[in-house]
Design an enzyme around this catalytic site. Structure first.
Site, PDB file in Angstrom:
ATOM      1  N   ASP A 134      -9.288 122.382  82.740  1.00 40.76           N
ATOM      2  CA  ASP A 134      -8.355 123.480  82.428  1.00 40.76           C
ATOM      3  C   ASP A 134      -8.838 124.437  81.340  1.00 40.76           C
ATOM      4  O   ASP A 134      -8.295 125.531  81.203  1.00 40.76           O
ATOM      5  CB  ASP A 134      -7.002 122.903  81.993  1.00 40.76           C
ATOM      6  N   LYS A 220      -8.919 148.896 104.068  1.00 37.70           N
ATOM      7  CA  LYS A 220      -9.072 147.485 103.719  1.00 37.70           C
ATOM      8  C   LYS A 220      -8.102 146.674 104.576  1.00 37.70           C
ATOM      9  O   LYS A 220      -6.928 147.026 104.676  1.00 37.70           O
ATOM     10  CB  LYS A 220      -8.678 147.327 102.245  1.00 37.70           C
TER      11      LYS A 220
END
Ligand code: ADP
Length: 328
Positions: A134, A220
């Site tokens: 993390d 896109k």
């Protein structure tokens, strides 16, 4: 047990969530210690194994052929009982009975809190080495396993990008990190994601929808949104529903999950793991007894353990804009 006692025997354990590179640390500690004539015990399953007397003596061969392996050969665990003082007293007695002069703890901020309590209450010299994917420990810019987790997530996102592009889809890809957005942000920048949603950020649906529509206008046909899991893993499903309800944008959710914890450690995790392991023994030999080995400004250093016992999100939030700017 006194702090100035010569170090003849040490024990080490891995605690909390496992992370790739922990084995590199175990190998390095063991071989450095043995080179100094120090006896080494590995304690299995973290603090639970300490309380259950699960010790194995390690030698140079027992840590052979593990540098490239993810996970931890010592196993890890969560052990809520260790938060109770009477159990830490029991742990100190077990260490004393084994003749252990110092304990090295590889884990996250919770594991460091346990180590600190052991030193402060029971006078056991301890060294902490930050190991968690993390990257969320105060006092260090780097934790062992973070780099591998990022690499694994990048490879997964690249694959999902193939199918997203082929089928004209928007994907919400949720990455680990609990309350830390470190993995999300780095993965977002490195995969060219259209958006990165940080763990504590209020989701701006309007902004996400506008970005997707803008992308569509210039041809896109797919979008990738990286979602930091935050306090409630699975929140991508809620986000997906709201996007559909409010903006009629359909999306697929992929939660990468535990795949990010496994796998062969990257060069960075192997290198820092090896360096930190070696430095932990050097620190003990210099009489340090309540310290952590950390990375600051790309250099490994030995600092007081109290610097490292809090959670801290090292996501480089100043780079949030980069992912968005580059994905227009
Ligand atoms: P991490 O070390 O990855 O942050 P946890 O927060 O789950 O993971 O902590 C790992 C273990 O460390 C806990 O299961 C417990 O045994 C020990 N620990 C955590 N917090 C404390 C505390 N305040 N005092 C003593 N031990 C603790």
């Amino acid at each position: 047990m006194t702090k100035k006692k010569q170090i003849k025997t040490i024990a080490l354990l891995t605690s909390g969530g496992d992370s790739p590179g922990m084995n590199c640390v175990i190998r390095s500690i063991t071989r450095t210690a043995i080179g100094q004539g120090i006896k080494v015990y590995g304690i299995q399953r973290g603090y639970a194994g300490l309380l259950n007397n699960q010790f194995v003596e390690l030698n140079a061969s027992s840590v052979g052929n593990i540098i490239q392996r993810g996970g931890t050969i010592l196993h890890s665990s969560r052990c809520p009982e260790f938060k109770e003082k009477h159990n830490r007293e029991k742990a100190a007695q077990i260490l004393d009975d084994r003749g252990v002069d110092a304990l090295i703890v590889i884990g996250g901020d919770g594991s460091f809190k346990g180590a600190l309590a052991l030193e402060q209450e029971q006078n056991i010299p301890v060294i902490g080495i930050p190991g968690t994917i993390d990257n969320d420990i105060s006092g260090t810019e780097y934790t062992i396993g973070f780099d591998t987790a990022v690499q694994t997530a990048i490879e997964a996102v690249d694959k999902i990008r193939d199918t997203a592009a082929s089928n004209d889809r928007t994907f919400l890809i949720e990455v680990m990190g609990a309350n830390s957005s470190s993995i999300a942000l780095k993965v977002g920048v490195c995969t060219g994601a259209e958006n990165v949603l940080l763990s504590h950020q209020k989701v701006d649906y309007e902004k996400i929808a506008n970005a997707i529509r803008r992308g569509e206008r210039r041809g896109k046909n797919s979008s990738i949104i990286i979602v930091a899991e935050g306090p409630k893993p699975g929140r991508s499903y809620d986000i997906s529903h709201v996007l559909e309800d409010l903006h009629h944008i359909s999306s697929r959710v992929c939660i990468l999950g535990h795949i990010q914890r496994g796998g062969s450690p990257t060069a960075n995790d192997r290198f820092y793991g090896s360096l930190m392991g070696q430095m932990s023994i050097q620190a003990l030999l210099k009489g340090k007894h309540r310290h952590a080995i950390v990375v600051r400004n790309d250099h490994a250093e030995c600092v007081p353990l109290t610097d490292c016992s809090e959670k801290s999100d090292h996501a480089m939030k100043e780079f949030v804009g980069i992912a968005e700017e580059l994905s227009i």
